[in-house]
Design a protein around this motif. Structure first.
Motif, PDB file in Angstrom:
ATOM      1  N   LYS A  21       0.833  -1.211   0.000  1.00  0.00           N
ATOM      2  CA  LYS A  21       0.000   0.000   0.000  1.00  0.00           C
ATOM      3  C   LYS A  21       0.866   1.259   0.000  1.00  0.00           C
ATOM      4  CE  LYS A  21      -3.893  -2.087   2.512  1.00  0.00           C
ATOM      5  NZ  LYS A  21      -4.636  -2.097   3.794  1.00  0.00           N
ATOM      6  N   GLU A  22       1.952   1.232   0.778  1.00  0.00           N
ATOM      7  CA  GLU A  22       2.854   2.384   0.814  1.00  0.00           C
ATOM      8  C   GLU A  22       3.492   2.617  -0.551  1.00  0.00           C
ATOM      9  OE1 GLU A  22       3.340   4.589   3.254  1.00  0.00           O
ATOM     10  OE2 GLU A  22       1.711   3.544   4.285  1.00  0.00           O
ATOM     11  N   SER A  23       3.800   1.533  -1.240  1.00  0.00           N
ATOM     12  CA  SER A  23       4.388   1.649  -2.571  1.00  0.00           C
ATOM     13  C   SER A  23       3.412   2.290  -3.552  1.00  0.00           C
ATOM     14  CB  SER A  23       4.810   0.261  -3.076  1.00  0.00           C
ATOM     15  OG  SER A  23       5.416   0.344  -4.344  1.00  0.00           O
ATOM     16  N   ILE A  24       2.132   1.938  -3.429  1.00  0.00           N
ATOM     17  CA  ILE A  24       1.115   2.539  -4.297  1.00  0.00           C
ATOM     18  C   ILE A  24       1.027   4.040  -4.043  1.00  0.00           C
ATOM     19  CG2 ILE A  24      -1.349   2.629  -4.832  1.00  0.00           C
ATOM     20  CD1 ILE A  24      -1.517  -0.327  -4.156  1.00  0.00           C
ATOM     21  N   LYS A  25       0.999   4.440  -2.776  1.00  0.00           N
ATOM     22  CA  LYS A  25       0.877   5.857  -2.421  1.00  0.00           C
ATOM     23  C   LYS A  25       2.071   6.667  -2.920  1.00  0.00           C
ATOM     24  CE  LYS A  25      -1.691   4.885   1.848  1.00  0.00           C
ATOM     25  NZ  LYS A  25      -1.626   4.946   3.335  1.00  0.00           N
ATOM     26  N   GLU A  54      11.629  -1.624  -7.663  1.00  0.00           N
ATOM     27  CA  GLU A  54      12.311  -0.348  -7.444  1.00  0.00           C
ATOM     28  C   GLU A  54      11.401   0.659  -6.752  1.00  0.00           C
ATOM     29  OE1 GLU A  54      14.876   1.643  -9.923  1.00  0.00           O
ATOM     30  OE2 GLU A  54      15.584  -0.099 -11.062  1.00  0.00           O
ATOM     31  N   ASN A  55      10.122   0.642  -7.131  1.00  0.00           N
ATOM     32  CA  ASN A  55       9.184   1.614  -6.562  1.00  0.00           C
ATOM     33  C   ASN A  55       8.898   1.334  -5.089  1.00  0.00           C
ATOM     34  OD1 ASN A  55       7.358   3.926  -7.508  1.00  0.00           O
ATOM     35  ND2 ASN A  55       5.926   2.645  -6.375  1.00  0.00           N
ATOM     36  N   SER A  56       9.322   0.180  -4.611  1.00  0.00           N
ATOM     37  CA  SER A  56       9.117  -0.148  -3.202  1.00  0.00           C
ATOM     38  C   SER A  56       9.828   0.821  -2.283  1.00  0.00           C
ATOM     39  CB  SER A  56       9.615  -1.576  -2.920  1.00  0.00           C
ATOM     40  OG  SER A  56       9.582  -1.866  -1.554  1.00  0.00           O
ATOM     41  N   ASP A  57      10.989   1.347  -2.727  1.00  0.00           N
ATOM     42  CA  ASP A  57      11.790   2.225  -1.874  1.00  0.00           C
ATOM     43  C   ASP A  57      11.859   3.665  -2.363  1.00  0.00           C
ATOM     44  OD1 ASP A  57      12.240   0.116  -0.277  1.00  0.00           O
ATOM     45  OD2 ASP A  57      14.374  -0.095  -0.687  1.00  0.00           O
ATOM     46  N   ARG A  58      11.481   3.892  -3.603  1.00  0.00           N
ATOM     47  CA  ARG A  58      11.545   5.244  -4.145  1.00  0.00           C
ATOM     48  C   ARG A  58      10.662   5.317  -5.383  1.00  0.00           C
ATOM     49  NH1 ARG A  58      17.381   5.524  -7.313  1.00  0.00           N
ATOM     50  NH2 ARG A  58      16.775   4.136  -9.028  1.00  0.00           N
ATOM     51  N   LYS A  59      10.399   6.504  -5.869  1.00  0.00           N
ATOM     52  CA  LYS A  59       9.614   6.642  -7.085  1.00  0.00           C
ATOM     53  C   LYS A  59      10.413   6.105  -8.272  1.00  0.00           C
ATOM     54  CE  LYS A  59       6.596  10.532  -5.950  1.00  0.00           C
ATOM     55  NZ  LYS A  59       6.133  11.875  -6.365  1.00  0.00           N
ATOM     56  N   ALA A  60       9.855   5.074  -8.904  1.00  0.00           N
ATOM     57  CA  ALA A  60      10.537   4.463 -10.043  1.00  0.00           C
ATOM     58  C   ALA A  60      10.067   5.100 -11.349  1.00  0.00           C
ATOM     59  CB  ALA A  60      10.275   2.953 -10.065  1.00  0.00           C
ATOM     60  N   ARG A  61      10.877   4.917 -12.385  1.00  0.00           N
ATOM     61  CA  ARG A  61      10.570   5.489 -13.696  1.00  0.00           C
ATOM     62  C   ARG A  61       9.682   4.550 -14.508  1.00  0.00           C
ATOM     63  NH1 ARG A  61      14.280   5.117 -16.866  1.00  0.00           N
ATOM     64  NH2 ARG A  61      15.700   3.754 -15.708  1.00  0.00           N
ATOM     65  N   PHE A  62       8.727   5.117 -15.225  1.00  0.00           N
ATOM     66  CA  PHE A  62       7.885   4.327 -16.116  1.00  0.00           C
ATOM     67  C   PHE A  62       8.721   3.657 -17.197  1.00  0.00           C
ATOM     68  CE2 PHE A  62       5.257   3.917 -19.949  1.00  0.00           C
ATOM     69  CZ  PHE A  62       4.223   3.134 -19.451  1.00  0.00           C
ATOM     70  N   VAL A 105      -7.063  -2.786  -7.163  1.00  0.00           N
ATOM     71  CA  VAL A 105      -6.837  -4.198  -6.833  1.00  0.00           C
ATOM     72  C   VAL A 105      -5.576  -4.744  -7.493  1.00  0.00           C
ATOM     73  CG1 VAL A 105      -7.809  -6.517  -6.842  1.00  0.00           C
ATOM     74  CG2 VAL A 105      -9.315  -4.544  -6.529  1.00  0.00           C
ATOM     75  N   VAL A 106      -5.441  -4.579  -8.819  1.00  0.00           N
ATOM     76  CA  VAL A 106      -4.254  -5.095  -9.509  1.00  0.00           C
ATOM     77  C   VAL A 106      -2.988  -4.384  -9.042  1.00  0.00           C
ATOM     78  CG1 VAL A 106      -3.144  -5.423 -11.753  1.00  0.00           C
ATOM     79  CG2 VAL A 106      -5.589  -5.907 -11.499  1.00  0.00           C
ATOM     80  N   PRO A 107      -2.983  -3.050  -8.900  1.00  0.00           N
ATOM     81  CA  PRO A 107      -1.782  -2.414  -8.329  1.00  0.00           C
ATOM     82  C   PRO A 107      -1.454  -2.935  -6.926  1.00  0.00           C
ATOM     83  CG  PRO A 107      -3.168  -0.767  -9.377  1.00  0.00           C
ATOM     84  CD  PRO A 107      -3.951  -2.042  -9.385  1.00  0.00           C
ATOM     85  N   TYR A 108      -2.475  -3.142  -6.114  1.00  0.00           N
ATOM     86  CA  TYR A 108      -2.287  -3.650  -4.751  1.00  0.00           C
ATOM     87  C   TYR A 108      -1.616  -5.021  -4.775  1.00  0.00           C
ATOM     88  CZ  TYR A 108      -3.775  -4.588   0.124  1.00  0.00           C
ATOM     89  OH  TYR A 108      -3.824  -4.860   1.469  1.00  0.00           O
ATOM     90  N   ARG A 109      -2.097  -5.913  -5.634  1.00  0.00           N
ATOM     91  CA  ARG A 109      -1.517  -7.254  -5.700  1.00  0.00           C
ATOM     92  C   ARG A 109      -0.085  -7.211  -6.260  1.00  0.00           C
ATOM     93  NH1 ARG A 109      -0.861 -11.594  -9.124  1.00  0.00           N
ATOM     94  NH2 ARG A 109      -1.038 -13.645  -8.097  1.00  0.00           N
ATOM     95  N   GLN A 110       0.140  -6.409  -7.287  1.00  0.00           N
ATOM     96  CA  GLN A 110       1.470  -6.332  -7.884  1.00  0.00           C
ATOM     97  C   GLN A 110       2.500  -5.785  -6.902  1.00  0.00           C
ATOM     98  OE1 GLN A 110       2.555  -7.376 -10.821  1.00  0.00           O
ATOM     99  NE2 GLN A 110       0.596  -8.017 -11.664  1.00  0.00           N
ATOM    100  N   THR A 111       2.155  -4.740  -6.184  1.00  0.00           N
ATOM    101  CA  THR A 111       3.106  -4.167  -5.219  1.00  0.00           C
ATOM    102  C   THR A 111       3.343  -5.112  -4.044  1.00  0.00           C
ATOM    103  OG1 THR A 111       1.275  -2.952  -4.176  1.00  0.00           O
ATOM    104  CG2 THR A 111       2.580  -1.777  -5.823  1.00  0.00           C
TER     105      THR A 111
END
Length: 254
Positions: free
Chosen positions: A12-16, A106-114, A217-223
């Motif tokens: 959830k933190e990664s999504i935010k 990568e986005n788990s710890d910082r904003k990752a690039r598309f 839902v899909v972003p939640y599961r992927q993160t």
């Protein structure tokens, strides 16, 4: 050892952290994995057939040579579309999925690039990624043909392969399979339960015609699964399952 609550909280933190980019990348991954909710209605199809007048009196038409020619042509078109879709998935979809997984970790710890989605098409490791992912899907499919349950078990056993390739695109397919199996040893049932924990969200998404799937839902599961890989990665390095040269880290690990 991980818990579902910990992984999902970090997911959830990664999504935010990077919401709209996460949603866009998850949409790509969801399409490739077939995770977006389908909402086909049998009743609606039945009504359409009845309204079109397809009743018992049409049997003569169905058995006519003209209809058989049309049916054969339609089947041929379906085969062409199936083959085309399969090739696109093998040569474009699977490499993009590896890039998506790179993004989520990568986005788990910082904003990752598309732009990380295209990482598989760069660096000269494209063919290795394509072949390894193809064999992963093939083996799961073959096990599923034997019995459904072994296919499900193998899908979890090989579930870390796209993440391993995202971290080290040049790793041999033999080692990618071996590391994934050892990472998931004793965790396959827990990972299955982790997936089951999203069922409530999936049911709720069905009532929104899949809109909730796309935006949450899909972003939640992927993160969440990216968080699972991070835990398994650290355990693999600590237990000697993989070497630092094999799991050489993402930029944020350095």
């Amino acid at each position: 050892m991980w818990t579902r609550a910990e992984l999902k909280s970090r997911g959830k933190e990664s999504i935010k952290r990077n919401y709209w980019i996460v949603v866009l990348v998850a949409l790509v991954a969801g399409i490739i994995n077939g995770q977006l909710t389908g909402n086909a209605s049998y009743r609606g199809m039945k009504n359409e057939i009845e309204n079109a007048g397809w009743d018992g009196g049409t049997m003569d038409l169905l058995t006519s040579p003209q209809f058989l020619v049309i049916l054969t042509a339609l089947l041929g078109i379906l085969v062409v579309f199936f083959v085309g879709f399969t090739l696109i998935k093998i040569f474009v979809g699977n490499p993009l999925l590896v890039g998506c997984n790179r993004f989520f970790v990568e986005n788990s710890d910082r904003k990752a690039r598309f732009g990380l989605l295209g990482m598989a098409f760069q660096g000269g490791n494209y063919s290795n990624i394509v072949l390894t992912m193809f064999l992963r899907n093939l083996f799961v499919w073959l096990w599923t043909l034997l019995l459904i349950i072994p296919g499900i078990v193998k899908s979890y056993s090989y579930s870390m392969i796209p993440y391993i390739l995202a971290e080290n695109p040049s790793i041999s397919r033999e080692r990618a399979f071996e590391i994934s199996r050892k990472m998931m040893d004793g965790q396959k049932f827990d990972a299955f339960v982790l997936d089951l924990s999203f069922i409530g969200w999936m049911i709720l998404s069905a009532f929104t015609c899949g809109i909730l799937d796309i935006f949450y839902v899909v972003p939640y599961r992927q993160t969440t699964w990216a968080e699972l890989y991070k835990v398994n990665r650290e355990m693999a390095l600590q237990n000697g399952i993989a070497s630092p040269e094999e799991l050489r880290g993402f930029p944020f690990y350095q």
